[in-house]
Design a protein around this motif. Structure first.
Motif, PDB file in Angstrom:
ATOM      1  N   VAL A 109      -8.177   5.687   3.001  1.00 44.80           N
ATOM      2  CA  VAL A 109      -8.283   5.928   4.416  1.00 44.80           C
ATOM      3  C   VAL A 109      -8.564   4.422   5.041  1.00 44.80           C
ATOM      4  CG1 VAL A 109      -8.988   7.092   6.432  1.00 44.80           C
ATOM      5  CG2 VAL A 109      -8.507   8.391   4.375  1.00 44.80           C
ATOM      6  N   SER A 110      -9.560   4.019   4.999  1.00 40.95           N
ATOM      7  CA  SER A 110      -9.889   2.447   5.627  1.00 40.95           C
ATOM      8  C   SER A 110      -8.736   1.882   5.178  1.00 40.95           C
ATOM      9  CB  SER A 110     -11.229   2.061   5.051  1.00 40.95           C
ATOM     10  OG  SER A 110     -11.303   0.916   5.280  1.00 40.95           O
ATOM     11  N   GLU A 111      -8.313   1.685   3.985  1.00 38.51           N
ATOM     12  CA  GLU A 111      -7.157   0.728   3.688  1.00 38.51           C
ATOM     13  C   GLU A 111      -5.913   0.899   4.665  1.00 38.51           C
ATOM     14  OE1 GLU A 111      -8.596  -0.030  -1.239  1.00 38.51           O
ATOM     15  OE2 GLU A 111      -6.800   0.789  -0.613  1.00 38.51           O
ATOM     16  N   SER A 125     -14.185   0.151   8.638  1.00 38.75           N
ATOM     17  CA  SER A 125     -14.747   0.381   7.372  1.00 38.75           C
ATOM     18  C   SER A 125     -14.917   1.873   6.968  1.00 38.75           C
ATOM     19  CB  SER A 125     -16.058  -0.441   7.317  1.00 38.75           C
ATOM     20  OG  SER A 125     -17.106   0.206   8.064  1.00 38.75           O
ATOM     21  N   VAL A 126     -15.441   1.808   5.483  1.00 43.11           N
ATOM     22  CA  VAL A 126     -15.848   3.396   4.978  1.00 43.11           C
ATOM     23  C   VAL A 126     -17.031   3.820   5.849  1.00 43.11           C
ATOM     24  CG1 VAL A 126     -16.627   4.548   3.157  1.00 43.11           C
ATOM     25  CG2 VAL A 126     -14.858   3.148   2.897  1.00 43.11           C
ATOM     26  N   ILE A 160      -5.845  11.978  -2.876  1.00 35.50           N
ATOM     27  CA  ILE A 160      -5.549  10.939  -2.728  1.00 35.50           C
ATOM     28  C   ILE A 160      -6.293  10.169  -1.359  1.00 35.50           C
ATOM     29  CG2 ILE A 160      -3.295   9.465  -1.893  1.00 35.50           C
ATOM     30  CD1 ILE A 160      -2.634  10.925  -4.658  1.00 35.50           C
ATOM     31  N   TYR A 161      -6.431  10.574  -0.504  1.00 33.95           N
ATOM     32  CA  TYR A 161      -6.797   9.971   0.862  1.00 33.95           C
ATOM     33  C   TYR A 161      -8.557  10.056   0.777  1.00 33.95           C
ATOM     34  CZ  TYR A 161      -2.249   9.366   2.413  1.00 33.95           C
ATOM     35  OH  TYR A 161      -0.973   9.196   2.373  1.00 33.95           O
ATOM     36  N   LEU A 215       0.690  -1.142   0.085  1.00 37.80           N
ATOM     37  CA  LEU A 215       0.017   0.087   0.160  1.00 37.80           C
ATOM     38  C   LEU A 215       0.757   1.233   0.042  1.00 37.80           C
ATOM     39  CD1 LEU A 215      -2.863   1.071   0.155  1.00 37.80           C
ATOM     40  CD2 LEU A 215      -2.765   1.035   2.622  1.00 37.80           C
ATOM     41  N   TYR A 216       1.885   1.152   0.977  1.00 38.15           N
ATOM     42  CA  TYR A 216       2.672   2.308   0.578  1.00 38.15           C
ATOM     43  C   TYR A 216       3.270   2.823  -0.774  1.00 38.15           C
ATOM     44  CZ  TYR A 216       6.036   5.725   2.876  1.00 38.15           C
ATOM     45  OH  TYR A 216       6.959   6.938   3.177  1.00 38.15           O
TER      46      TYR A 216
END
Lengths: 149, 485
Positions: free
Chosen positions: B410-412, B422-423, B404-405, B127-128
Motif C-alpha cells: 500500500v505504501s509503495e 510510510s508503513v 496482495i495489499y 508497479l502496476y
C-alpha cells in the motif's frame, strides 16, 4: 479540405508483418476494464479509462461489447483529416501524428464504426494506433492482434 | 472509479428533500432532480431508469455509475441496502434507509474527466504491471476467480461452522446441493468484474423457472455469493438452488440486505415453530425448508402490512424483544450475524467491530488459523486486523485482495501516485481511525461493557467446540482493556 488528402502519401513502406486489434471472444470478457486502463495509462499517459481508444460497454447487465478501431484498409477518418495527422497504416488502421492535428474533429464524425473518442479538453481525438498494449492486460485473452499480410 | 473521474473524493449529503429526488453528479455540475416517477419502483427498474434519464438529458455519461434504493429503503426498513450498478451492494447497516430518510432515491455519477499521470511515471507503470501479474498469475487470488466465495460452503460445513436452521446446527446435511461447486455446475453463466479489477469474482447464475403450462419460462440473471447462500439457504434449511435464487431475487428487487433478511427469517421460522408467533402475525405459514412462506414474509416486511411487520422493520433484536426468542435472535449488537460459527475470535470480533461486521476484523479467519486457544493472541490479532482494515477501507481496497495489499505494498502504491506515506504512517492512520470510530460509537450511545450475546451461540457446537458465555465476557473485558476504550 478534400484537396489535401489527395497529395498525402497513401501508404508507408512494408517492413514487417502488420497486426490489428481483434475482440472476437467477447463472451469471455469479464468487463474488468483492464484493457481500457492499459491504453489510457501506457499509450495516453492518463489514469482515466476515458482516455482509452478501446471502450468496453455492458449490455443488459451481463453482456460485454468492445468498441474498437476496426483497422480499415481505407480508413474514412484518414480521408477526412485535412492535415495528414491521420495517415492510413499498412495492414489497416491509421498512424496518428499529433503535432499535425489542428483539432477539427472531422475524424470523429467520419469514423463509420463511431469509435474515435474526443478529448474535449485538448480538442484532440483519442486514436487507436494498433499497438496491442491492451491485449497484454486482458486476463482472459479476449483481445488479440490479427496478423495482416 | 466513476466518482474519482468526476473529480470528487467524497460526497456528503446534508438534510433531506421534500419530494422523491435523485442526485446527478457531473464534474462541474451537481443537480438534484425530481424522481417522483421512480417512487415505489424496484431497485432494478430504478437503476435502468436513472441511466436512461441521464442519457436522455444529453449528458456525456463517461464512466457512469449509479446507486439507488428499492422499496425497502423508501419505507425506512433498517436493513435496506443500496444497490450499486448491477450486481454490487452497500448491503449492511441500512444505508438504504438513510437514503430513504432523505427522500433520495438514487445517485448517478458521471466520471467523464481525464486524469493525466504527472508524477513517478516509470515507477507507477512498473508497479502496476507487477501487481497485475501477482493478481492474475499467482495463486493468491485463485479462490475468487474460480469458485468465488461460495467455495466456503463445503469447507465451513466440514469444519462445523456453517450456520444452519437459525444456528440450531453448524452443519447442513444438504450442503453439497448448495455448494459453490453445485451452483457453478448447474447455474453459472459467466463471471464479471468490478471496474478496473482483473479478478472477476462476481458469479452470475441463471434463475430459470416455468410460469405456466405450454413451455412458458421466465429467466433472470442473479449474482450469488457465500453470504447469500448461507443467509437465504442453509440458515433457512433451503437446499434447492432455485429456491435460494427466488429469495435472492426478491431481496434484490426490494433492496434489502440479504444477510440481515435471511437471519431475521431464521428467527421467524423458529419463533413460529415454538409458537411465540402465529399466522396472525406472519399472515402465512412458515417453516424451515419451505420457500413460499419466506417469500411472502419478505414482501410483508416491505409492505409493512401489520404491527408484526412494522416491528420487523427494526430487525431481529427489536422483534425478539417484543415477541420473545431473544436467545435465538442471531444478532451481534442488533446487527444480524454473518455466516460463520467458528469460535471466540468470530464471536468477539463481530461484537466489538465498529460495524459489527465479520469484515471489520475477520475473527472467523483468526479462529480457523489458531493452533491453540490463546486469549491474548485473539484480542491482539483482532485489534491489529481492524486497524489495518481501516486503512484498506479508506483507500477503497477490496478486502478480497487483502493478501496482495499488505501495508508495504500500500505504501509503495501511494508513493507511486505521489503520496508519501510510510508503513509506520499507515499504521498510525489505522490507529487514528480506530479511535475515531470508537469515539463516535460511544458518542452515539454504544457501551462496550453492556455487550451481550444470544444464548444460541453457546448451545451449538462450532469449529472450536462448545463456546462458553463466561469466556466470551472474559475476552470482551480483555479487549476493552487492551483497546483502551
Amino acid at each position: 479540405m478534400q484537396a489535401s488528402h489527395l497529395t498525402k502519401p497513401k501508404q508507408e513502406p512494408i517492413s514487417k508483418k502488420y497486426k490489428v486489434l481483434k475482440a472476437d471472444d467477447m463472451n469471455k470478457c469479464i468487463g474488468c476494464y483492464s484493457c481500457m486502463l492499459a491504453c489510457a495509462r501506457i499509450v495516453h499517459g492518463d489514469y482515466s479509462p476515458n482516455k482509452s481508444a478501446i471502450q468496453i460497454e455492458t449490455r443488459d447487465g451481463h453482456k460485454m461489447v468492445a468498441n474498437i478501431c476496426r483497422g480499415c484498409f481505407d480508413p474514412p477518418c484518414a480521408d477526412a483529416c485535412p492535415t495528414d495527422a491521420l495517415l492510413p497504416r499498412t495492414g489497416g488502421g491509421v498512424r496518428y501524428h499529433a503535432d499535425q492535428c489542428m483539432g477539427c474533429g472531422n475524424c470523429v464524425k467520419a469514423c463509420s464504426a463511431q469509435v474515435i473518442r474526443w478529448n474535449s479538453e485538448e480538442k484532440r481525438p483519442i486514436v487507436c494506433i494498433q499497438c496491442g498494449t491492451c491485449t497484454q492486460f486482458c486476463p482472459h485473452n479476449v483481445l488479440s492482434m490479427e496478423v495482416r499480410e | 472509479m466513476a466518482m474519482k473521474f468526476s473529480g470528487y473524493d467524497a460526497i456528503l449529503i446534508h438534510g433531506h428533500a421534500q419530494v422523491p429526488t435523485y442526485l446527478s453528479i457531473q464534474p462541474h455540475k451537481i443537480e438534484f432532480k425530481n424522481a417522483e416517477a421512480l417512487r415505489g419502483l424496484s431497485a432494478e427498474e430504478t437503476g435502468r431508469l436513472l441511466s436512461q434519464m441521464e442519457e436522455d438529458a444529453g449528458i456525456d455519461l463517461g464512466i457512469m455509475s449509479n446507486i439507488r434504493i428499492g422499496q425497502a429503503g423508501e419505507r425506512l426498513i433498517r436493513y435496506a441496502s443500496v444497490v450499486v450498478d448491477t450486481y454490487r451492494h452497500f448491503g449492511r447497516l441500512g444505508m438504504g434507509a438513510v437514503m430513504g430518510s432523505k427522500n433520495l432515491k438514487g445517485i448517478v455519477v458521471h466520471g467523464n474527466q481525464f486524469y493525466p499521470i504527472k508524477e513517478n511515471k516509470k515507477e507507477y507503470q512498473k508497479l502496476y504491471r507487477d501487481l497485475y501479474k501477482r493478481i492474475t498469475e499467482t495463486e493468491v487470488m485463485e479462490k475468487y476467480h474460480t469458485l468465488g466465495t461460495p467455495a466456503n460452503i463445503l469447507s465451513l460445513n466440514a469444519m462445523k461452522a456453517l450456520p444452519t436452521r437459525n444456528l440450531q446446527q453448524a452443519q447442513f446435511e444438504e450442503a453439497e446441493n448448495i455448494s459453490g461447486e453445485n451452483f457453478a455446475k448447474i447455474t453459472l453463466i459467466r463471471k464479471i468484474a468490478c471496474s478496473g479489477c482483473p479478478i472477476g469474482c462476481i458469479h452470475l447464475g441463471l434463475h430459470r423457472r416455468q410460469f405456466s403450462d405450454g413451455y412458458d419460462f421466465e429467466s433472470t440473471v442473479l449474482s450469488y455469493d457465500y453470504e447469500l447462500i448461507f443467509a437465504l439457504g442453509s440458515f433457512l434449511g433451503l437446499s434447492d438452488p432455485n429456491d435460494i435464487y427466488a429469495l435472492i431475487e426478491r431481496v434484490e428487487l426490494h433492496g434489502l440486505d440479504a444477510m440481515s433478511t435471511g437471519v431475521i427469517l431464521g428467527w421467524i421460522a423458529e419463533a413460529y415453530e415454538k409458537k411465540l408467533i402465529s399466522e396472525k402475525e406472519t399472515e402465512t405459514p412458515v417453516a424451515f425448508g419451505e420457500k413460499d412462506g419466506f417469500l411472502k414474509i419478505i414482501s410483508g416486511i416491505v409492505e409493512q402490512s401489520n404491527e408484526f411487520y412494522k416491528t420487523l422493520a427494526s430487525g431481529s433484536y427489536a422483534a425478539a424483544q417484543k415477541y420473545g426468542g431473544v436467545d435465538f435472535a442471531m444478532n451481534y449488537c442488533k446487527n444480524e450475524m454473518a455466516g460463520y460459527h467458528t469460535g471466540y475470535a468470530n464471536l468477539l470480533g463481530m461484537a466489538v467491530g465498529a460495524r459489527h461486521s465479520h469484515l471489520d476484523n475477520a475473527g472467523y479467519s483468526i479462529d480457523q488459523g489458531l493452533s491453540e486457544f490463546d486469549k491474548e493472541k485473539i484480542v491482539d490479532m483482532l485489534l491489529e486486523e481492524e486497524k489495518e482494515r481501516n486503512v484498506l477501507n479508506c483507500l477503497v481496497i477490496c478486502l478480497f485482495s487483502r493478501k496482495i495489499y499488505d501495508m508495504k505494498t500500500v505504501s509503495e502504491c501511494l508513493n507511486a501516485v505521489g503520496i508519501s506515506m510510510s508503513v509506520e504512517d499507515l499504521k498510525t492512520l489505522g490507529e487514528k481511525i480506530f479511535n475515531l470510530k470508537v469515539a463516535i460509537k460511544k458518542k452515539m450511545g454504544f457501551n462496550y461493557k453492556k455487550i451481550t450475546f444470544p444464548k444460541r451461540f453457546f448451545e451449538t457446537e462450532c469449529l472450536n467446540g462448545k463456546l462458553h458465555e463466561q469466556m466470551a465476557h472474559e475476552l470482551l473485558d480483555l479487549y476493552i482493556e487492551k483497546a483502551g476504550i
